[in-house]
Design an enzyme around this catalytic site. Structure first.
Site, PDB file in Angstrom:
ATOM      1  N   SER A 163       0.855  -1.362   0.472  1.00  0.00           N
ATOM      2  CA  SER A 163       0.314  -0.194   0.036  1.00  0.00           C
ATOM      3  C   SER A 163       1.038   1.346   0.239  1.00  0.00           C
ATOM      4  O   SER A 163       1.866   0.941   0.389  1.00  0.00           O
ATOM      5  CB  SER A 163      -1.059  -0.083   0.641  1.00  0.00           C
ATOM      6  OG  SER A 163      -0.549   0.016   1.815  1.00  0.00           O
ATOM      7  N   GLU A 216       1.394   5.390   0.557  1.00  0.00           N
ATOM      8  CA  GLU A 216       1.039   6.807   1.256  1.00  0.00           C
ATOM      9  C   GLU A 216       1.220   7.512   0.659  1.00  0.00           C
ATOM     10  O   GLU A 216       1.990   8.145   0.291  1.00  0.00           O
ATOM     11  CB  GLU A 216       1.078   6.745   2.637  1.00  0.00           C
ATOM     12  CG  GLU A 216       1.168   7.653   4.557  1.00  0.00           C
ATOM     13  CD  GLU A 216       1.131   7.758   5.341  1.00  0.00           C
ATOM     14  OE1 GLU A 216       0.648   6.206   5.834  1.00  0.00           O
ATOM     15  OE2 GLU A 216       1.640   8.138   5.719  1.00  0.00           O
ATOM     16  N   THR A 253      -3.415  10.710   4.928  1.00  0.00           N
ATOM     17  CA  THR A 253      -2.923  11.855   5.964  1.00  0.00           C
ATOM     18  C   THR A 253      -3.635  12.923   6.458  1.00  0.00           C
ATOM     19  O   THR A 253      -4.161  13.368   5.244  1.00  0.00           O
ATOM     20  CB  THR A 253      -1.524  11.805   6.026  1.00  0.00           C
ATOM     21  OG1 THR A 253      -1.152  12.837   5.611  1.00  0.00           O
ATOM     22  CG2 THR A 253      -0.972  10.819   5.718  1.00  0.00           C
ATOM     23  N   HIS A 304      -6.652   8.447   6.438  1.00  0.00           N
ATOM     24  CA  HIS A 304      -6.424   8.636   7.909  1.00  0.00           C
ATOM     25  C   HIS A 304      -6.906   9.591   8.976  1.00  0.00           C
ATOM     26  O   HIS A 304      -7.323  10.120   8.328  1.00  0.00           O
ATOM     27  CB  HIS A 304      -5.208   9.443   8.256  1.00  0.00           C
ATOM     28  CG  HIS A 304      -3.900   8.348   7.306  1.00  0.00           C
ATOM     29  ND1 HIS A 304      -2.464   8.382   7.759  1.00  0.00           N
ATOM     30  CD2 HIS A 304      -3.960   7.408   6.442  1.00  0.00           C
ATOM     31  CE1 HIS A 304      -2.048   7.761   6.711  1.00  0.00           C
ATOM     32  NE2 HIS A 304      -2.649   7.133   6.444  1.00  0.00           N
ATOM     33  N   ASP A 350      -1.648  14.417  16.646  1.00  0.00           N
ATOM     34  CA  ASP A 350      -0.719  15.193  18.060  1.00  0.00           C
ATOM     35  C   ASP A 350      -1.671  16.960  17.702  1.00  0.00           C
ATOM     36  O   ASP A 350      -2.051  17.143  16.546  1.00  0.00           O
ATOM     37  CB  ASP A 350       0.602  15.654  17.746  1.00  0.00           C
ATOM     38  CG  ASP A 350       1.141  13.799  17.904  1.00  0.00           C
ATOM     39  OD1 ASP A 350       1.490  13.514  18.828  1.00  0.00           O
ATOM     40  OD2 ASP A 350       2.151  13.389  16.564  1.00  0.00           O
ATOM     41  N   PHE A 360      12.827  14.537  10.665  1.00  0.00           N
ATOM     42  CA  PHE A 360      11.570  13.901  10.973  1.00  0.00           C
ATOM     43  C   PHE A 360      11.504  12.776  11.870  1.00  0.00           C
ATOM     44  O   PHE A 360      10.836  12.462  12.959  1.00  0.00           O
ATOM     45  CB  PHE A 360      10.860  13.814   9.513  1.00  0.00           C
ATOM     46  CG  PHE A 360       9.710  13.220   9.074  1.00  0.00           C
ATOM     47  CD1 PHE A 360       8.678  13.683   9.886  1.00  0.00           C
ATOM     48  CD2 PHE A 360       9.147  11.321   8.970  1.00  0.00           C
ATOM     49  CE1 PHE A 360       7.554  13.501   9.737  1.00  0.00           C
ATOM     50  CE2 PHE A 360       8.047  11.570   8.925  1.00  0.00           C
ATOM     51  CZ  PHE A 360       7.185  12.387   9.312  1.00  0.00           C
TER      52      PHE A 360
HETATM   53  P1  FAD Z   1      -2.247   6.436  20.623  1.00  0.00           P
HETATM   54  O1  FAD Z   1      -2.263   4.845  20.022  1.00  0.00           O
HETATM   55  O2  FAD Z   1      -3.039   7.207  21.543  1.00  0.00           O
HETATM   56  O3  FAD Z   1      -0.575   6.308  21.818  1.00  0.00           O
HETATM   57  C1  FAD Z   1      -0.277   7.775  21.654  1.00  0.00           C
HETATM   58  C2  FAD Z   1       0.493   7.492  23.367  1.00  0.00           C
HETATM   59  O4  FAD Z   1       0.048   7.435  24.102  1.00  0.00           O
HETATM   60  C3  FAD Z   1       1.706   6.299  23.157  1.00  0.00           C
HETATM   61  O5  FAD Z   1       2.705   7.065  23.809  1.00  0.00           O
HETATM   62  C4  FAD Z   1       1.047   5.005  23.450  1.00  0.00           C
HETATM   63  O6  FAD Z   1       2.065   4.426  24.787  1.00  0.00           O
HETATM   64  C5  FAD Z   1      -0.002   6.054  24.585  1.00  0.00           C
HETATM   65  N1  FAD Z   1      -1.459   5.478  25.192  1.00  0.00           N
HETATM   66  C6  FAD Z   1      -2.405   4.716  24.073  1.00  0.00           C
HETATM   67  N2  FAD Z   1      -3.712   4.186  25.056  1.00  0.00           N
HETATM   68  C7  FAD Z   1      -2.989   4.501  25.734  1.00  0.00           C
HETATM   69  C8  FAD Z   1      -4.482   4.791  27.174  1.00  0.00           C
HETATM   70  N3  FAD Z   1      -4.978   4.093  27.018  1.00  0.00           N
HETATM   71  N4  FAD Z   1      -3.860   5.621  28.408  1.00  0.00           N
HETATM   72  C9  FAD Z   1      -2.900   5.982  27.792  1.00  0.00           C
HETATM   73  N5  FAD Z   1      -1.587   6.091  27.724  1.00  0.00           N
HETATM   74  C10 FAD Z   1      -2.082   5.631  26.461  1.00  0.00           C
HETATM   75  N6  FAD Z   1      -0.428  11.881  12.141  1.00  0.00           N
HETATM   76  C11 FAD Z   1      -1.530  12.737  12.063  1.00  0.00           C
HETATM   77  O7  FAD Z   1      -1.690  13.982  12.556  1.00  0.00           O
HETATM   78  N7  FAD Z   1      -2.224  12.698  11.038  1.00  0.00           N
HETATM   79  C12 FAD Z   1      -1.551  11.207  10.315  1.00  0.00           C
HETATM   80  O8  FAD Z   1      -2.366  11.383   8.839  1.00  0.00           O
HETATM   81  C13 FAD Z   1      -1.304  10.363  10.351  1.00  0.00           C
HETATM   82  N8  FAD Z   1      -0.759   9.140  10.086  1.00  0.00           N
HETATM   83  C14 FAD Z   1      -0.045   7.989  10.750  1.00  0.00           C
HETATM   84  C15 FAD Z   1       0.074   7.044  10.498  1.00  0.00           C
HETATM   85  C16 FAD Z   1       0.981   6.243  10.257  1.00  0.00           C
HETATM   86  C17 FAD Z   1       0.735   4.653  10.057  1.00  0.00           C
HETATM   87  C18 FAD Z   1       1.810   6.088  12.106  1.00  0.00           C
HETATM   88  C19 FAD Z   1       3.130   5.359  12.479  1.00  0.00           C
HETATM   89  C20 FAD Z   1       1.766   7.804  12.260  1.00  0.00           C
HETATM   90  C21 FAD Z   1       0.824   8.684  12.112  1.00  0.00           C
HETATM   91  N9  FAD Z   1       0.533   9.482  12.752  1.00  0.00           N
HETATM   92  C22 FAD Z   1      -0.192  10.383  11.809  1.00  0.00           C
HETATM   93  C23 FAD Z   1       1.430  10.289  13.994  1.00  0.00           C
HETATM   94  C24 FAD Z   1       0.345   9.630  14.390  1.00  0.00           C
HETATM   95  O9  FAD Z   1      -0.306  10.252  15.215  1.00  0.00           O
HETATM   96  C25 FAD Z   1       1.426  10.476  15.748  1.00  0.00           C
HETATM   97  O10 FAD Z   1       2.099   9.131  16.598  1.00  0.00           O
HETATM   98  C26 FAD Z   1       0.377   9.990  17.677  1.00  0.00           C
HETATM   99  O11 FAD Z   1       1.541  10.967  18.212  1.00  0.00           O
HETATM  100  C27 FAD Z   1       0.070   8.887  18.239  1.00  0.00           C
HETATM  101  O12 FAD Z   1      -1.343   8.294  17.126  1.00  0.00           O
HETATM  102  P2  FAD Z   1      -1.801   7.187  17.838  1.00  0.00           P
HETATM  103  O13 FAD Z   1      -3.239   6.992  17.228  1.00  0.00           O
HETATM  104  O14 FAD Z   1      -0.335   6.061  17.797  1.00  0.00           O
HETATM  105  O15 FAD Z   1      -1.372   7.104  19.564  1.00  0.00           O
END
Ligand code: FAD
Length: 280
Positions: free
Chosen positions: A8, A10, A41, A69, A101, A208
């Site tokens: 896939s 992105e 994204t 996303h 974020d 990055f």
């Molecule tokens: P989570 O899974 O919520 O995790 C975030 C943090 O919180 C981690 O440190 C985790 O350990 C902690 N955590 C999770 N759940 C809990 C809980 N229940 N209690 C306490 N702590 C918890 N960003 C964008 O803005 N737009 C995009 O389109 C985008 N696409 C991405 C695609 C991929 C494949 C990846 C790997 C990242 C992408 N990101 C994107 C970046 C991502 O949004 C950031 O890395 C963000 O900081 C974390 O998102 P997450 O969904 O992994 O968060």
């Protein structure tokens, strides 16, 4: 590469009509590799919502599968519900569900704190309509308190109803293999597809990688930095290193490859060519 191991690609949404035209050309070049889908994204706090939707629409109008996303930080339940309904009305059936974020200066986290809450909400609101991809961090999410808690949080998110995951990019294959192993030991056996970052520009990659917590091994950083402005040498080494990484990942049983294309086709096509991936 066996046909059951999908690839896939992105993209990030374009801002201008000219950008959209260029991206359509990139998409058409990559489409010869018959990807499972193109993902697009979504800017933090919904900042690119319109661009994401327009890019997804144009991919689908050209006859390909697309996955927007969707990040939840700073959003309300109502706004997420609305966008899910819009996705359904557009025929979208795959989402990459993220926390995202908060943009700097924003303090209102909104009604979702973590991605597991978004995944749970999507399932509660739309049942099995969407194939949900979540994000995985073999080298540990930069804000995680520790690796074990990060793993537990990841598993909670998958258990909330994600079908599969895509990893942050990494250059050290052991980080991925240990992560997969830890998930399996914890009883999680859903596909975790490695995210692949082609190397074309060292300074951009270094900046990055710092931000997202991906480690560039010292030997690789030193070699790439040593090339200075010699872009051709950076690209040549990058191609060799990433092709080898992908080859090893597939040999180790990775369930596919997700390429962070940075809206460019050349390097991704070259990597796929080295892997022998053609139109399968
Ligand atoms: P989570 O899974 O919520 O995790 C975030 C943090 O919180 C981690 O440190 C985790 O350990 C902690 N955590 C999770 N759940 C809990 C809980 N229940 N209690 C306490 N702590 C918890 N960003 C964008 O803005 N737009 C995009 O389109 C985008 N696409 C991405 C695609 C991929 C494949 C990846 C790997 C990242 C992408 N990101 C994107 C970046 C991502 O949004 C950031 O890395 C963000 O900081 C974390 O998102 P997450 O969904 O992994 O968060």
């Amino acid at each position: 590469m066996k046909p059951q191991q999908p690839i896939s690609f992105e993209f990030f949404p374009t801002k201008t009509a000219e950008g959209a035209e260029k991206l359509a050309l990139v998409r058409d070049k990559l489409s010869v590799l018959n990807p499972l889908y193109f993902s697009v994204t979504y800017g933090a706090g919904g900042s690119t919502q319109e661009g994401t939707i327009n890019t997804v629409k144009s991919i689908m109008e050209a006859g390909y599968s697309a996955a927007p996303h969707l990040s939840c930080i700073g959003s309300t339940r109502d706004s997420i519900k609305e966008i899910l309904q819009l996705f359904i009305s557009l025929g979208i059936d795959r989402i990459v569900a993220l926390r995202g974020d908060l943009p700097s200066g924003h303090r209102d986290v909104g009604e979702f704190r973590y991605a597991n809450e978004l995944v749970e909400f999507i399932r509660a609101e739309t049942g099995d309509h969407f194939h949900i991809e979540a994000a995985a961090y073999p080298e540990v999410h930069p804000q995680a308190k520790n690796a074990q808690l990060d793993l537990e949080n990841f598993i909670r998110k998958m258990d909330a109803g994600a079908d599969s995951a895509i990893t942050q990019y990494f250059f050290n294959i052991d980080s991925y293999l240990y992560f997969i192993d830890s998930c399996k030991k914890a009883g999680l056996d859903k596909p975790i597809v490695p995210g692949i970052m082609p190397i074309t520009n060292y300074s951009r990659l270094a900046g990055f990688s710092d931000m997202c917590g991906a480690e560039i091994p010292r030997w690789l950083a030193k070699r790439l930095a040593g090339y200075g402005d010699d872009i051709d040498s950076i690209k040549a080494l990058g191609l060799e290193v990433i092709s080898t990484l992908c080859e090893k990942l597939l040999a180790e049983g990775a369930p596919g490859l997700h390429f962070y294309t940075l809206n460019q086709s050349k390097t991704t096509l070259d990597i796929c060519h080295n892997l022998g991936i053609r139109n399968h």
